[in-house]
Scaffold this active site. Sequence first.
Site, PDB file in Angstrom:
ATOM      1  N   PRO A  99       0.816  -1.221   0.000  1.00 44.08           N
ATOM      2  CA  PRO A  99       0.000   0.000   0.000  1.00 44.08           C
ATOM      3  C   PRO A  99       0.848   1.269   0.000  1.00 44.08           C
ATOM      4  CG  PRO A  99      -0.750  -1.530   1.711  1.00 44.08           C
ATOM      5  CD  PRO A  99       0.541  -2.069   1.172  1.00 44.08           C
ATOM      6  N   ARG A 146      -0.689  -7.987 -21.637  1.00 46.65           N
ATOM      7  CA  ARG A 146      -1.424  -7.605 -22.855  1.00 46.65           C
ATOM      8  C   ARG A 146      -0.703  -6.559 -23.682  1.00 46.65           C
ATOM      9  NH1 ARG A 146      -4.073  -3.159 -22.699  1.00 46.65           N
ATOM     10  NH2 ARG A 146      -5.763  -3.675 -24.120  1.00 46.65           N
ATOM     11  N   GLU A 153       0.983  -7.072   8.058  1.00 46.41           N
ATOM     12  CA  GLU A 153       1.172  -5.613   8.147  1.00 46.41           C
ATOM     13  C   GLU A 153       2.265  -5.118   7.212  1.00 46.41           C
ATOM     14  OE1 GLU A 153      -1.133  -3.685   9.761  1.00 46.41           O
ATOM     15  OE2 GLU A 153      -1.953  -5.721   9.786  1.00 46.41           O
ATOM     16  N   ASP A 202      -6.753   1.612 -27.044  1.00 48.28           N
ATOM     17  CA  ASP A 202      -7.731   1.518 -25.966  1.00 48.28           C
ATOM     18  C   ASP A 202      -7.792   2.774 -25.114  1.00 48.28           C
ATOM     19  OD1 ASP A 202      -5.456   1.023 -24.597  1.00 48.28           O
ATOM     20  OD2 ASP A 202      -6.047  -0.873 -23.795  1.00 48.28           O
TER      21      ASP A 202
HETATM   22  C1  9D3 Z   1      -3.103   0.154   9.011  1.00 48.11           C
HETATM   23  C2  9D3 Z   1      -2.207   0.300   7.851  1.00 48.11           C
HETATM   24  N1  9D3 Z   1      -2.572  -0.599   6.736  1.00 48.11           N
HETATM   25  C3  9D3 Z   1      -2.110   0.055   5.478  1.00 48.11           C
HETATM   26  C4  9D3 Z   1      -3.226   0.645   4.707  1.00 48.11           C
HETATM   27  C5  9D3 Z   1      -1.931  -1.894   6.946  1.00 48.11           C
HETATM   28  C6  9D3 Z   1      -2.019  -2.806   5.769  1.00 48.11           C
HETATM   29  C7  9D3 Z   1      -3.234  -3.118   5.193  1.00 48.11           C
HETATM   30  C8  9D3 Z   1      -3.306  -4.023   4.126  1.00 48.11           C
HETATM   31  C9  9D3 Z   1      -0.871  -3.381   5.278  1.00 48.11           C
HETATM   32  C10 9D3 Z   1      -0.949  -4.295   4.228  1.00 48.11           C
HETATM   33  C11 9D3 Z   1      -2.164  -4.603   3.662  1.00 48.11           C
HETATM   34  C12 9D3 Z   1      -2.251  -5.577   2.552  1.00 48.11           C
HETATM   35  N2  9D3 Z   1      -2.267  -4.918   1.231  1.00 48.11           N
HETATM   36  C13 9D3 Z   1      -1.262  -5.068   0.376  1.00 48.11           C
HETATM   37  O1  9D3 Z   1      -0.315  -5.767   0.664  1.00 48.11           O
HETATM   38  C14 9D3 Z   1      -1.294  -4.362  -0.884  1.00 48.11           C
HETATM   39  C15 9D3 Z   1      -2.242  -3.431  -1.438  1.00 48.11           C
HETATM   40  C16 9D3 Z   1      -3.457  -2.876  -0.924  1.00 48.11           C
HETATM   41  O2  9D3 Z   1      -3.940  -3.180   0.173  1.00 48.11           O
HETATM   42  N3  9D3 Z   1      -4.121  -1.967  -1.713  1.00 48.11           N
HETATM   43  C17 9D3 Z   1      -3.674  -1.592  -2.936  1.00 48.11           C
HETATM   44  N4  9D3 Z   1      -2.550  -2.075  -3.448  1.00 48.11           N
HETATM   45  C18 9D3 Z   1      -1.841  -2.964  -2.682  1.00 48.11           C
HETATM   46  S1  9D3 Z   1      -0.408  -3.655  -3.151  1.00 48.11           S
HETATM   47  C19 9D3 Z   1      -0.266  -4.557  -1.783  1.00 48.11           C
END
Ligand code: 9D3
Length: 252
Positions: free
Chosen positions: A89, A154, A116, A169
């Site tokens: 994230p 793609r 996490e 596209d």
């Molecule tokens: C409380 C903080 N959280 C961050 C928003 C902790 C957290 C939540 C979810 C840490 C990791 C995750 C799992 N998500 C991913 O590994 C992830 C992800 C996503 O949740 N949204 C968009 N792209 C991605 S890429 C990897």
Amino acid sequence: MRIDVFTLFPAMFRGPLDESILKRAQEQGYLQVEIHNIRDYAEGKHRITDEPPYGGGGGMIMKVEPIVRAVESVLGDDLGQIPVILLTPQGRLFNQEVARRLAGYERLALICGRYEGVDERVRQLVVTDEISIGDYVLTGGELPAMVVIDAVTRLIPGVLGARWAPDDDSHATGLLEYPHYTRPSEFRGLRVPDVLLSGDHGRIARWRREQAIRRTWERRPDLLASAPLTDEERAMIARWDAGETSSETDGE
Ligand code: 9D3
């Protein structure tokens, strides 16, 4: 292109990679995906891959050794030449421009974060780029990795067939797509617009272009700022902005 994926949940990849275009791309040799189970690189009787964070705070963190051992043993001497992308994230937002850049590589490595997140030293030791697929919370990096694989595959020349240019596209023209119709010409009283049945390819192209711009104006006005539009098209949008209704512009 060869893509090495590092994950704690390898079974998640089977379905998406074994259907349709991704399946055919692999059969025809355009794409090779190797899924590696990080757990296979963990040591000890229990092959532990995650631990609580130093300093407390709850949740679990992916351990550094299994990930680094996995990436180093698969990439070998090529580590340092190949993009190693952590799905997290905290990464840069994925979009079509990033997909096009990644499609230019002969090899990629994707690390799927879970829990996490990963021990920070994974970044220092092997990660070259970090990608998020959007501002919503998922359970891990596996679905994002599949999104990246799909979007990049793609774009590999030949994958969609010679007749289809992926740059036609919507996100390449900078506009949303115009409305599509196929047979029958009437269904439950809903008619296909006459212009599409007219056989007049010039008129059809102009209608589609206006519809694409109209749709983008209605749904994704943010895209219009950077879309390649003519002065005439910008003037048309200005009339819409000024409050002209579509019935005033629809009639010919
Ligand atoms: C409380 C903080 N959280 C961050 C928003 C902790 C957290 C939540 C979810 C840490 C990791 C995750 C799992 N998500 C991913 O590994 C992830 C992800 C996503 O949740 N949204 C968009 N792209 C991605 S890429 C990897």
